[in-house]
Write a protein that holds these residues in place. Sequence first.
Motif, PDB file in Angstrom:
ATOM      1  N   TYR A  58       0.833  -1.204   0.000  1.00 32.31           N
ATOM      2  CA  TYR A  58       0.000   0.000   0.000  1.00 32.31           C
ATOM      3  C   TYR A  58       0.864   1.250   0.000  1.00 32.31           C
ATOM      4  N   ILE A  59       0.260   2.326  -0.455  1.00 31.87           N
ATOM      5  CA  ILE A  59       0.869   3.653  -0.463  1.00 31.87           C
ATOM      6  C   ILE A  59       0.396   4.387   0.788  1.00 31.87           C
ATOM      7  N   THR A  60       1.300   5.104   1.447  1.00 30.09           N
ATOM      8  CA  THR A  60       0.923   5.947   2.576  1.00 30.09           C
ATOM      9  C   THR A  60       0.863   7.394   2.090  1.00 30.09           C
ATOM     10  N   ALA A  61      -0.349   7.913   1.999  1.00 33.73           N
ATOM     11  CA  ALA A  61      -0.551   9.286   1.537  1.00 33.73           C
ATOM     12  C   ALA A  61      -0.492  10.235   2.727  1.00 33.73           C
ATOM     13  N   GLN A  62       0.273  11.302   2.566  1.00 33.59           N
ATOM     14  CA  GLN A  62       0.439  12.280   3.644  1.00 33.59           C
ATOM     15  C   GLN A  62       0.192  13.685   3.109  1.00 33.59           C
ATOM     16  N   THR A  63      -0.577  14.452   3.856  1.00 34.72           N
ATOM     17  CA  THR A  63      -0.820  15.850   3.521  1.00 34.72           C
ATOM     18  C   THR A  63      -0.078  16.723   4.519  1.00 34.72           C
ATOM     19  N   ILE A  64       0.686  17.668   3.995  1.00 35.98           N
ATOM     20  CA  ILE A  64       1.423  18.629   4.804  1.00 35.98           C
ATOM     21  C   ILE A  64       0.758  19.980   4.584  1.00 35.98           C
ATOM     22  N   THR A  65       0.437  20.685   5.661  1.00 34.44           N
ATOM     23  CA  THR A  65      -0.258  21.965   5.562  1.00 34.44           C
ATOM     24  C   THR A  65       0.619  23.064   6.152  1.00 34.44           C
ATOM     25  N   LEU A  66       0.956  24.037   5.306  1.00 36.07           N
ATOM     26  CA  LEU A  66       1.850  25.123   5.700  1.00 36.07           C
ATOM     27  C   LEU A  66       1.139  26.473   5.616  1.00 36.07           C
ATOM     28  N   GLN A  67       1.527  27.359   6.515  1.00 37.75           N
ATOM     29  CA  GLN A  67       1.031  28.726   6.459  1.00 37.75           C
ATOM     30  C   GLN A  67       1.544  29.373   5.168  1.00 37.75           C
ATOM     31  N   PRO A  68       0.831  30.353   4.617  1.00 37.42           N
ATOM     32  CA  PRO A  68       1.270  30.975   3.363  1.00 37.42           C
ATOM     33  C   PRO A  68       2.561  31.789   3.489  1.00 37.42           C
ATOM     34  N   ASP A  69       3.020  32.040   4.717  1.00 38.17           N
ATOM     35  CA  ASP A  69       4.299  32.736   4.897  1.00 38.17           C
ATOM     36  C   ASP A  69       5.395  31.800   5.410  1.00 38.17           C
ATOM     37  N   SER A  70       5.171  30.498   5.303  1.00 38.71           N
ATOM     38  CA  SER A  70       6.155  29.516   5.767  1.00 38.71           C
ATOM     39  C   SER A  70       7.431  29.582   4.932  1.00 38.71           C
ATOM     40  N   PRO A  71       8.600  29.581   5.582  1.00 40.95           N
ATOM     41  CA  PRO A  71       9.843  29.548   4.811  1.00 40.95           C
ATOM     42  C   PRO A  71      10.017  28.227   4.061  1.00 40.95           C
ATOM     43  N   SER A  72       9.270  27.186   4.448  1.00 40.16           N
ATOM     44  CA  SER A  72       9.389  25.877   3.802  1.00 40.16           C
ATOM     45  C   SER A  72       8.637  25.785   2.482  1.00 40.16           C
ATOM     46  N   LEU A  73       7.818  26.777   2.164  1.00 43.69           N
ATOM     47  CA  LEU A  73       7.115  26.759   0.877  1.00 43.69           C
ATOM     48  C   LEU A  73       8.097  26.680  -0.286  1.00 43.69           C
ATOM     49  N   THR A  74       9.243  27.311  -0.144  1.00 40.04           N
ATOM     50  CA  THR A  74      10.257  27.316  -1.200  1.00 40.04           C
ATOM     51  C   THR A  74      10.673  25.900  -1.573  1.00 40.04           C
ATOM     52  N   ILE A  75      10.767  25.026  -0.594  1.00 44.64           N
ATOM     53  CA  ILE A  75      11.155  23.634  -0.847  1.00 44.64           C
ATOM     54  C   ILE A  75      10.142  22.981  -1.782  1.00 44.64           C
ATOM     55  N   PHE A  76       8.864  23.123  -1.451  1.00 43.23           N
ATOM     56  CA  PHE A  76       7.815  22.495  -2.256  1.00 43.23           C
ATOM     57  C   PHE A  76       7.670  23.161  -3.624  1.00 43.23           C
ATOM     58  N   GLU A  77       7.829  24.474  -3.676  1.00 44.47           N
ATOM     59  CA  GLU A  77       7.743  25.170  -4.959  1.00 44.47           C
ATOM     60  C   GLU A  77       8.867  24.735  -5.902  1.00 44.47           C
ATOM     61  N   LEU A  78      10.084  24.617  -5.376  1.00 39.36           N
ATOM     62  CA  LEU A  78      11.207  24.164  -6.205  1.00 39.36           C
ATOM     63  C   LEU A  78      11.009  22.715  -6.629  1.00 39.36           C
ATOM     64  N   TRP A  79      10.549  21.875  -5.700  1.00 39.05           N
ATOM     65  CA  TRP A  79      10.308  20.458  -6.001  1.00 39.05           C
ATOM     66  C   TRP A  79       9.300  20.341  -7.148  1.00 39.05           C
ATOM     67  N   ALA A  80       8.185  21.023  -7.034  1.00 39.57           N
ATOM     68  CA  ALA A  80       7.133  20.950  -8.061  1.00 39.57           C
ATOM     69  C   ALA A  80       7.603  21.545  -9.390  1.00 39.57           C
ATOM     70  N   SER A  81       8.245  22.702  -9.346  1.00 38.83           N
ATOM     71  CA  SER A  81       8.652  23.352 -10.603  1.00 38.83           C
ATOM     72  C   SER A  81       9.750  22.554 -11.305  1.00 38.83           C
ATOM     73  N   THR A  82      10.641  21.911 -10.554  1.00 37.38           N
ATOM     74  CA  THR A  82      11.692  21.096 -11.171  1.00 37.38           C
ATOM     75  C   THR A  82      11.085  19.874 -11.840  1.00 37.38           C
ATOM     76  N   GLN A  83      10.127  19.245 -11.178  1.00 34.50           N
ATOM     77  CA  GLN A  83       9.461  18.096 -11.796  1.00 34.50           C
ATOM     78  C   GLN A  83       8.739  18.522 -13.076  1.00 34.50           C
ATOM     79  N   LYS A  84       8.102  19.676 -13.027  1.00 36.62           N
ATOM     80  CA  LYS A  84       7.371  20.168 -14.199  1.00 36.62           C
ATOM     81  C   LYS A  84       8.323  20.481 -15.354  1.00 36.62           C
ATOM     82  N   SER A  85       9.414  21.180 -15.064  1.00 35.54           N
ATOM     83  CA  SER A  85      10.329  21.594 -16.134  1.00 35.54           C
ATOM     84  C   SER A  85      11.118  20.420 -16.719  1.00 35.54           C
ATOM     85  N   THR A  86      11.444  19.437 -15.896  1.00 39.82           N
ATOM     86  CA  THR A  86      12.232  18.297 -16.386  1.00 39.82           C
ATOM     87  C   THR A  86      11.356  17.125 -16.811  1.00 39.82           C
TER      88      THR A  86
END
Length: 142
Positions: A58-86
């Motif tokens: 089975y797959i373990t699905a996890q949802t992470i919820t961050l405030q809109p001013d979280s410094p960790s948003l950059t991690i997810f934005e880079l992760w998503a944009s890199t997957q999209k571009s490559t």
Amino acid sequence: MDITSANCIYMLSIPNLYPVAQRLQGFAADAAFATEEVDTAETVMGVDGQLSAGFTPYITAQTITLQPDSPSLTIFELWASTQKSTKSIYPGAATIQIPSISKKYTMVKGVLRRVSPMPTAAKILQPMTYRIEWQDADPAPI
């Protein structure tokens, strides 16, 4: 008994982007991270009333919820944009320490499956969610 989640430590690494694990910060107040229930077996009832069952991976699905001013948003934005571009998948790994219950969870081979592309603008900006689907989520005592 202490069941606080305020002192949890969530460390995320994405080998080709963040080889050194990054500590996630700026979680939402009412929902930091959550995993969904999983089905660990497939069951069937024969016409004679006998139950048969088998283990299923089975797959373990996890949802992470961050405030809109979280410094960790950059991690997810880079992760998503890199997957999209490559047009490639960049699997991640994580460890989550929950001191209040003396447990650590090791998350293995995670795929960023769903992202919030931008915060919802209401009276104030709303939290953003990210869904990672993990191959394994293994508990251990700390």
